[in-house]
Design a protein around this motif. Structure first.
Motif, PDB file in Angstrom:
ATOM      1  N   GLY A 255      78.687   2.521  59.305  1.00 19.45           N
ATOM      2  CA  GLY A 255      77.406   3.208  59.293  1.00 19.45           C
ATOM      3  C   GLY A 255      76.744   3.367  60.638  1.00 19.45           C
ATOM      4  N   THR A 256      77.506   3.230  61.712  1.00 15.53           N
ATOM      5  CA  THR A 256      76.915   3.329  63.043  1.00 15.53           C
ATOM      6  C   THR A 256      77.885   3.987  64.010  1.00 15.53           C
ATOM      7  OG1 THR A 256      75.722   2.079  64.737  1.00 15.53           O
ATOM      8  CG2 THR A 256      77.642   1.018  63.755  1.00 15.53           C
ATOM      9  N   ILE A 257      77.424   4.191  65.243  1.00 17.44           N
ATOM     10  CA  ILE A 257      78.249   4.784  66.288  1.00 17.44           C
ATOM     11  C   ILE A 257      78.393   3.789  67.422  1.00 17.44           C
ATOM     12  CG2 ILE A 257      77.535   7.125  65.688  1.00 17.44           C
ATOM     13  CD1 ILE A 257      75.707   7.083  68.187  1.00 17.44           C
ATOM     14  N   ASN A 258      79.292   4.095  68.364  1.00 21.43           N
ATOM     15  CA  ASN A 258      79.400   3.263  69.556  1.00 21.43           C
ATOM     16  C   ASN A 258      78.844   4.013  70.753  1.00 21.43           C
ATOM     17  OD1 ASN A 258      81.571   4.688  71.118  1.00 21.43           O
ATOM     18  ND2 ASN A 258      82.799   4.151  69.327  1.00 21.43           N
ATOM     19  N   ARG A 259      78.581   3.272  71.798  1.00 19.86           N
ATOM     20  CA  ARG A 259      78.080   3.864  73.047  1.00 19.86           C
ATOM     21  C   ARG A 259      78.926   3.288  74.183  1.00 19.86           C
ATOM     22  NH1 ARG A 259      73.679   6.803  71.973  1.00 19.86           N
ATOM     23  NH2 ARG A 259      72.570   6.321  70.076  1.00 19.86           N
ATOM     24  N   ASN A 260      80.119   3.874  74.334  1.00 19.45           N
ATOM     25  CA  ASN A 260      81.056   3.414  75.356  1.00 19.45           C
ATOM     26  C   ASN A 260      81.093   4.372  76.529  1.00 19.45           C
ATOM     27  OD1 ASN A 260      81.919   1.164  73.870  1.00 19.45           O
ATOM     28  ND2 ASN A 260      83.327   2.425  72.686  1.00 19.45           N
ATOM     29  N   ASP A 261      81.244   3.826  77.715  1.00 14.86           N
ATOM     30  CA  ASP A 261      81.416   4.617  78.937  1.00 14.86           C
ATOM     31  C   ASP A 261      80.283   5.616  79.144  1.00 14.86           C
ATOM     32  OD1 ASP A 261      83.898   3.417  79.740  1.00 14.86           O
ATOM     33  OD2 ASP A 261      84.838   4.485  78.085  1.00 14.86           O
ATOM     34  N   GLY A 262      79.088   5.302  78.622  1.00 19.24           N
ATOM     35  CA  GLY A 262      77.943   6.174  78.806  1.00 19.24           C
ATOM     36  C   GLY A 262      77.842   7.303  77.808  1.00 19.24           C
ATOM     37  N   GLY A 263      78.682   7.300  76.786  1.00 21.32           N
ATOM     38  CA  GLY A 263      78.643   8.350  75.764  1.00 21.32           C
ATOM     39  C   GLY A 263      78.512   7.772  74.380  1.00 21.32           C
ATOM     40  N   GLN A 264      78.805   8.607  73.394  1.00 21.04           N
ATOM     41  CA  GLN A 264      78.735   8.206  72.000  1.00 21.04           C
ATOM     42  C   GLN A 264      80.099   8.405  71.356  1.00 21.04           C
ATOM     43  OE1 GLN A 264      74.816   9.444  70.035  1.00 21.04           O
ATOM     44  NE2 GLN A 264      75.253  11.157  71.413  1.00 21.04           N
ATOM     45  N   GLY A 265      80.367   7.634  70.310  1.00 20.33           N
ATOM     46  CA  GLY A 265      81.615   7.780  69.578  1.00 20.33           C
ATOM     47  C   GLY A 265      81.450   7.388  68.133  1.00 20.33           C
ATOM     48  N   VAL A 266      82.276   7.987  67.272  1.00 21.64           N
ATOM     49  CA  VAL A 266      82.255   7.658  65.854  1.00 21.64           C
ATOM     50  C   VAL A 266      83.653   7.884  65.278  1.00 21.64           C
ATOM     51  CG1 VAL A 266      81.558   9.971  65.035  1.00 21.64           C
ATOM     52  CG2 VAL A 266      80.964   7.939  63.683  1.00 21.64           C
ATOM     53  N   TYR A 267      84.002   7.075  64.292  1.00 22.73           N
ATOM     54  CA  TYR A 267      85.272   7.175  63.581  1.00 22.73           C
ATOM     55  C   TYR A 267      84.978   7.471  62.117  1.00 22.73           C
ATOM     56  CZ  TYR A 267      87.211   4.697  67.614  1.00 22.73           C
ATOM     57  OH  TYR A 267      87.587   4.334  68.876  1.00 22.73           O
ATOM     58  N   PHE A 268      85.816   8.314  61.503  1.00 23.78           N
ATOM     59  CA  PHE A 268      85.677   8.612  60.079  1.00 23.78           C
ATOM     60  C   PHE A 268      87.026   9.092  59.561  1.00 23.78           C
ATOM     61  CE2 PHE A 268      84.627  12.292  62.551  1.00 23.78           C
ATOM     62  CZ  PHE A 268      85.217  13.359  61.906  1.00 23.78           C
ATOM     63  N   ILE A 269      87.144   9.211  58.262  1.00 23.66           N
ATOM     64  CA  ILE A 269      88.410   9.620  57.646  1.00 23.66           C
ATOM     65  C   ILE A 269      88.238  10.998  57.031  1.00 23.66           C
ATOM     66  CG2 ILE A 269      90.114   9.040  55.879  1.00 23.66           C
ATOM     67  CD1 ILE A 269      89.399   6.078  56.383  1.00 23.66           C
ATOM     68  N   ASP A 270      89.220  11.873  57.260  1.00 22.45           N
ATOM     69  CA  ASP A 270      89.154  13.231  56.704  1.00 22.45           C
ATOM     70  C   ASP A 270      89.674  13.232  55.263  1.00 22.45           C
ATOM     71  OD1 ASP A 270      91.979  13.364  56.806  1.00 22.45           O
ATOM     72  OD2 ASP A 270      91.973  15.300  57.810  1.00 22.45           O
ATOM     73  N   PRO A 271      89.611  14.373  54.561  1.00 28.44           N
ATOM     74  CA  PRO A 271      90.026  14.411  53.159  1.00 28.44           C
ATOM     75  C   PRO A 271      91.483  14.012  52.898  1.00 28.44           C
ATOM     76  CG  PRO A 271      88.729  16.354  53.665  1.00 28.44           C
ATOM     77  CD  PRO A 271      88.987  15.639  54.968  1.00 28.44           C
ATOM     78  N   ALA A 272      92.357  14.127  53.901  1.00 27.05           N
ATOM     79  CA  ALA A 272      93.763  13.759  53.722  1.00 27.05           C
ATOM     80  C   ALA A 272      94.036  12.314  54.124  1.00 27.05           C
ATOM     81  CB  ALA A 272      94.660  14.699  54.529  1.00 27.05           C
ATOM     82  N   GLY A 273      93.025  11.608  54.620  1.00 31.65           N
ATOM     83  CA  GLY A 273      93.195  10.214  55.007  1.00 31.65           C
ATOM     84  C   GLY A 273      93.496   9.995  56.481  1.00 31.65           C
ATOM     85  N   HIS A 274      93.366  11.036  57.318  1.00 28.79           N
ATOM     86  CA  HIS A 274      93.579  10.882  58.754  1.00 28.79           C
ATOM     87  C   HIS A 274      92.356  10.242  59.404  1.00 28.79           C
ATOM     88  CE1 HIS A 274      97.285  13.067  58.567  1.00 28.79           C
ATOM     89  NE2 HIS A 274      96.681  14.116  58.021  1.00 28.79           N
ATOM     90  N   TYR A 275      92.616   9.481  60.453  1.00 28.92           N
ATOM     91  CA  TYR A 275      91.572   8.782  61.181  1.00 28.92           C
ATOM     92  C   TYR A 275      91.062   9.700  62.294  1.00 28.92           C
ATOM     93  CZ  TYR A 275      93.822   4.999  58.699  1.00 28.92           C
ATOM     94  OH  TYR A 275      94.358   4.222  57.713  1.00 28.92           O
ATOM     95  N   MET A 276      89.856  10.199  62.135  1.00 30.26           N
ATOM     96  CA  MET A 276      89.259  11.113  63.088  1.00 30.26           C
ATOM     97  C   MET A 276      88.270  10.371  63.974  1.00 30.26           C
ATOM     98  SD  MET A 276      90.791  13.791  62.210  1.00 30.26           S
ATOM     99  CE  MET A 276      90.757  15.385  61.454  1.00 30.26           C
ATOM    100  N   GLU A 277      88.171  10.823  65.210  1.00 35.78           N
ATOM    101  CA  GLU A 277      87.257  10.204  66.172  1.00 35.78           C
ATOM    102  C   GLU A 277      86.595  11.310  66.982  1.00 35.78           C
ATOM    103  OE1 GLU A 277      87.463   7.129  69.978  1.00 35.78           O
ATOM    104  OE2 GLU A 277      89.316   7.775  69.009  1.00 35.78           O
ATOM    105  N   LEU A 278      85.303  11.175  67.174  1.00 31.50           N
ATOM    106  CA  LEU A 278      84.557  12.067  68.058  1.00 31.50           C
ATOM    107  C   LEU A 278      84.002  11.217  69.188  1.00 31.50           C
ATOM    108  CD1 LEU A 278      82.439  14.086  65.442  1.00 31.50           C
ATOM    109  CD2 LEU A 278      84.703  14.646  66.363  1.00 31.50           C
ATOM    110  N   ILE A 279      84.188  11.670  70.438  1.00 27.11           N
ATOM    111  CA  ILE A 279      83.639  10.979  71.595  1.00 27.11           C
ATOM    112  C   ILE A 279      83.001  12.014  72.522  1.00 27.11           C
ATOM    113  CG2 ILE A 279      85.168   8.972  71.533  1.00 27.11           C
ATOM    114  CD1 ILE A 279      86.887  10.321  73.712  1.00 27.11           C
ATOM    115  N   THR A 280      82.000  11.565  73.263  1.00 27.99           N
ATOM    116  CA  THR A 280      81.330  12.486  74.183  1.00 27.99           C
ATOM    117  C   THR A 280      81.704  12.237  75.645  1.00 27.99           C
ATOM    118  OG1 THR A 280      79.374  11.072  74.331  1.00 27.99           O
ATOM    119  CG2 THR A 280      79.360  12.804  72.631  1.00 27.99           C
TER     120      THR A 280
END
Length: 129
Positions: free
Chosen positions: A96-121
Motif C-alpha cells: 500500500g505504499t511507494i518507495n523513494r529511492n535515488d531521489g525518485g519514486q517507485g512502486v511494484y504491482f501485478i498485472d492481470p496475467a501475474g507479471h511483476y510490474m514496476e514504475l520508477i521515476t
C-alpha cells in the motif's frame, strides 16, 4: 547500427485485457494488432506485444518502466483508485505504499496475467552525472 530493443512478447491470459490494462494505466495507446498480438508502443519505440497463451504456460516476468514524475503520479492515482494491490518493494513486504529511492519514486504491482510490474521515476543508482 547500434543494438536496440525493438519489441518483446508479453504472455497473457487475455491479450486485449492485459494490453488495455497497461495502456490505460500509463496513458498509452494500443498501437497495432497482428496475428495473436496486441501491441502497446512505449516512448522509445519499443513495443510490448501481448500474446494470449494458456494460463498454465505463463511464467511471471518482471517489467520495469522509467516514467516521469507526472506519469508516475497519474498511474499511481489509478492504482489506488482501482484498489490494485501494490508495494514499495519487490518482496512485497511494504504493501500500500511507494518507495523513494535515488531521489525518485517507485512502486511494484501485478498485472492481470501475474507479471511483476514496476514504475520508477529515477534509474537505480541515480541519473548519470
Amino acid at each position: 547500427m547500434s543494438v536496440e530493443l525493438n519489441h518483446t512478447i508479453v504472455h497473457a491470459r487475455d491479450n486485449r485485457e492485459s494490453a488495455e490494462f497497461f495502456a490505460d494505466l500509463l496513458g498509452l495507446e494500443i498501437s497495432g494488432e497482428w496475428g495473436p498480438f496486441v501491441a502497446v508502443a512505449l516512448g522509445n519505440g519499443v513495443t510490448l506485444d501481448f500474446a494470449a497463451i494458456p494460463p498454465d504456460k505463463i511464467t511471471p516476468q518482471h517489467y520495469a518502466f522509467l516514467v516521469s514524475e507526472p506519469e508516475f503520479d497519474a498511474a499511481y492515482a489509478k492504482i489506488k483508485e482501482r484498489g490494485i494491490e501494490h508495494y514499495a518493494d519487490p518482496h512485497r513486504q511494504h504493501p500500500g505504499t511507494i518507495n523513494r529511492n535515488d531521489g525518485g519514486q517507485g512502486v511494484y504491482f501485478i498485472d492481470p496475467a501475474g507479471h511483476y510490474m514496476e514504475l520508477i521515476t529515477v534509474p537505480y543508482g541515480g541519473w548519470p552525472v
